[in-house]
Design a protein around this motif. Structure first.
Motif, PDB file in Angstrom:
ATOM      1  N   SER A   1      39.151-104.800-124.618  1.00  0.00           N
ATOM      2  CA  SER A   1      38.548-103.691-124.473  1.00  0.00           C
ATOM      3  C   SER A   1      38.835-102.656-125.748  1.00  0.00           C
ATOM      4  N   VAL A   2      38.204-101.708-125.510  1.00  0.00           N
ATOM      5  CA  VAL A   2      38.352-100.776-126.724  1.00  0.00           C
ATOM      6  C   VAL A   2      38.486 -99.250-126.205  1.00  0.00           C
ATOM      7  N   PHE A   3      39.334 -98.684-126.782  1.00  0.00           N
ATOM      8  CA  PHE A   3      39.591 -97.244-126.270  1.00  0.00           C
ATOM      9  C   PHE A   3      39.653 -96.200-127.494  1.00  0.00           C
ATOM     10  N   ALA A   4      39.107 -95.005-127.193  1.00  0.00           N
ATOM     11  CA  ALA A   4      38.929 -94.115-128.340  1.00  0.00           C
ATOM     12  C   ALA A   4      40.414 -93.371-128.542  1.00  0.00           C
ATOM     13  N   ASN A   5      40.725 -93.194-129.746  1.00  0.00           N
ATOM     14  CA  ASN A   5      42.214 -92.754-130.041  1.00  0.00           C
ATOM     15  C   ASN A   5      42.012 -91.731-131.240  1.00  0.00           C
ATOM     16  N   ALA A   6      42.846 -90.803-131.302  1.00  0.00           N
ATOM     17  CA  ALA A   6      42.536 -89.766-132.428  1.00  0.00           C
ATOM     18  C   ALA A   6      43.916 -89.125-132.750  1.00  0.00           C
ATOM     19  N   GLN A   7      43.996 -88.606-134.127  1.00  0.00           N
ATOM     20  CA  GLN A   7      45.354 -87.565-134.251  1.00  0.00           C
ATOM     21  C   GLN A   7      44.380 -86.373-134.791  1.00  0.00           C
ATOM     22  N   LEU A   8      45.045 -84.998-134.620  1.00  0.00           N
ATOM     23  CA  LEU A   8      44.379 -83.953-135.020  1.00  0.00           C
ATOM     24  C   LEU A   8      45.398 -83.422-136.028  1.00  0.00           C
ATOM     25  N   LEU A   9      45.294 -83.692-137.372  1.00  0.00           N
ATOM     26  CA  LEU A   9      46.484 -83.483-138.543  1.00  0.00           C
ATOM     27  C   LEU A   9      46.055 -82.195-139.385  1.00  0.00           C
TER      28      LEU A   9
ATOM     29  N   ASN B   1      40.033 -84.496-137.892  1.00  0.00           N
ATOM     30  CA  ASN B   1      40.315 -85.530-136.734  1.00  0.00           C
ATOM     31  C   ASN B   1      40.267 -86.761-137.406  1.00  0.00           C
ATOM     32  N   PHE B   2      41.357 -87.260-137.266  1.00  0.00           N
ATOM     33  CA  PHE B   2      41.752 -89.035-137.903  1.00  0.00           C
ATOM     34  C   PHE B   2      41.566 -89.619-136.702  1.00  0.00           C
ATOM     35  N   ALA B   3      40.093 -90.175-136.795  1.00  0.00           N
ATOM     36  CA  ALA B   3      39.694 -90.870-135.361  1.00  0.00           C
ATOM     37  C   ALA B   3      39.834 -92.656-135.734  1.00  0.00           C
ATOM     38  N   TYR B   4      40.293 -93.086-134.426  1.00  0.00           N
ATOM     39  CA  TYR B   4      40.503 -94.591-134.549  1.00  0.00           C
ATOM     40  C   TYR B   4      39.694 -94.962-133.176  1.00  0.00           C
ATOM     41  N   GLU B   5      39.773 -96.302-133.090  1.00  0.00           N
ATOM     42  CA  GLU B   5      39.343 -97.368-132.033  1.00  0.00           C
ATOM     43  C   GLU B   5      40.856 -98.121-131.712  1.00  0.00           C
ATOM     44  N   THR B   6      41.233 -97.929-130.322  1.00  0.00           N
ATOM     45  CA  THR B   6      42.133 -98.968-130.291  1.00  0.00           C
ATOM     46  C   THR B   6      41.710-100.308-129.598  1.00  0.00           C
ATOM     47  N   ARG B   7      41.758-101.108-130.294  1.00  0.00           N
ATOM     48  CA  ARG B   7      41.042-102.550-129.667  1.00  0.00           C
ATOM     49  C   ARG B   7      42.311-103.467-129.030  1.00  0.00           C
ATOM     50  N   VAL B   8      42.025-103.914-127.956  1.00  0.00           N
ATOM     51  CA  VAL B   8      43.019-104.545-127.326  1.00  0.00           C
ATOM     52  C   VAL B   8      42.387-106.085-126.847  1.00  0.00           C
ATOM     53  N   TYR B   9      43.390-107.220-127.125  1.00  0.00           N
ATOM     54  CA  TYR B   9      42.758-108.612-126.668  1.00  0.00           C
ATOM     55  C   TYR B   9      43.749-109.242-125.896  1.00  0.00           C
ATOM     56  N   ALA B  10      43.509-109.886-124.713  1.00  0.00           N
ATOM     57  CA  ALA B  10      44.406-110.593-123.892  1.00  0.00           C
ATOM     58  C   ALA B  10      44.110-111.909-123.683  1.00  0.00           C
ATOM     59  N   GLY B  11      45.041-112.786-123.341  1.00  0.00           N
ATOM     60  CA  GLY B  11      44.798-114.253-122.934  1.00  0.00           C
ATOM     61  C   GLY B  11      46.114-114.735-122.696  1.00  0.00           C
ATOM     62  N   ARG B  12      46.085-116.031-122.578  1.00  0.00           N
ATOM     63  CA  ARG B  12      47.252-116.874-122.458  1.00  0.00           C
ATOM     64  C   ARG B  12      47.404-117.929-123.642  1.00  0.00           C
ATOM     65  N   PRO B  13      48.511-118.367-123.822  1.00  0.00           N
ATOM     66  CA  PRO B  13      48.613-119.505-124.918  1.00  0.00           C
ATOM     67  C   PRO B  13      48.209-120.742-124.568  1.00  0.00           C
ATOM     68  N   GLU B  14      47.574-121.404-125.500  1.00  0.00           N
ATOM     69  CA  GLU B  14      47.337-122.878-125.193  1.00  0.00           C
ATOM     70  C   GLU B  14      48.403-123.521-125.284  1.00  0.00           C
ATOM     71  N   ARG B  15      48.603-124.419-124.278  1.00  0.00           N
ATOM     72  CA  ARG B  15      49.913-125.444-124.454  1.00  0.00           C
ATOM     73  C   ARG B  15      49.385-126.931-124.343  1.00  0.00           C
TER      74      ARG B  15
END
Length: 255
Positions: free
Chosen positions: A189-197, A241-255
């Motif tokens: 998933s991807v979420f918007a994020n930012a700092q106002l500096l 406006n110091f703008a970002y995308e917060t990128r998130v990746y999820a899963g399970r380890p290969e065993r």
């Protein structure tokens, strides 16, 4: 992690604590709702730094062990997060966490992930996770364009920071993350994020990076002069406006 990567931020801890962005609460909502991780799950936060990512999960109710090799950064996290009863930290790396086998429900790593040895890290995460445990990796990716400020800041880094190209923002893309997880890759998933500096915040944000030339370097003063000009030309009501995308990746380890 190499010895160099674990020491890079030692003399930048104060700026890192004050000026690095936090992560949106949507990250933990994603973990709970989309990954099915309960709020009591034990979390190992790897490359925890000054505690920004650990705090996100502590605030969501999780017990967290922060794994961080840099003594100065770990001390800053310990001081900041001492009031959380579920918090503890250890001196360890992504490749050798010091944690017990099958001891945590969730492994997280945020901004430090690009410093890790990817193959050794994958093995270590699989070792410390319980059989049904999951991995969630996330980071703030600065937007390189979209406003005069963002484009100007990127140009400034390329001009004044010779190490920038080799060490900055070098996070895997979607294909790279799918390859790292292998058959265990489940969702993103991807979420918007930012700092106002204001200007002081912008200068502190720049100096919190490992590649920004420090005082005494002949590039330092010209870099800050250019930063001041960029701020003055692009600020609105005293902020950029110091703008970002917060990128998130999820899963399970290969065993």
């Amino acid at each position: 992690m190499t010895d160099d990567s674990t020491r890079r931020f030692t003399d930048r801890v104060a700026d890192y604590v004050k000026y690095r962005p936090t992560y949106p609460r949507e990250v933990t909502t994603f973990v709970h709702a989309e990954c099915g991780i309960g709020p009591s799950a034990r979390v190992a936060d790897i490359g925890a730094g000054t505690g920004l990512s650990a705090k996100l999960f502590l605030d969501a109710g999780h017990p967290v062990v922060a794994v961080e090799p840099n003594d100065a950064m770990r001390a800053a996290a310990d001081q900041w997060l001492a009031s959380y009863p579920g918090y503890r930290s250890v001196a360890g790396t992504a490749e050798a966490t010091t944690l017990d086998t099958a001891s945590v429900d969730l492994v997280t790593a945020a901004q430090a992930f690009h410093w890790f040895d990817k193959a050794a890290t994958r093995r270590e995460f699989a070792r410390i996770l319980k059989p049904r445990g999951q991995i969630v990796l996330f980071w703030n990716s600065r937007l390189l364009e979209g406003s005069p400020f963002l484009a100007g800041y990127e140009a400034l880094l390329q001009r004044y920071c010779p190490e920038y190209a080799s060490v900055a923002e070098s996070y895997p893309d979607d294909a790279g993350m799918a390859d790292w997880f292998g058959e265990g890759y489940e969702r993103k998933s991807v979420f918007a994020n930012a700092q106002l500096l204001d200007y002081a915040g912008l200068e502190g944000r720049l100096m919190s990076t490992s590649y920004a030339p420090k005082a005494g370097d002949p590039r330092h003063a010209p870099m800050l002069a250019a930063l001041r000009v960029l701020f003055d030309e692009t600020q609105e009501q005293g902020r950029v406006n110091f703008a970002y995308e917060t990128r998130v990746y999820a899963g399970r380890p290969e065993r």
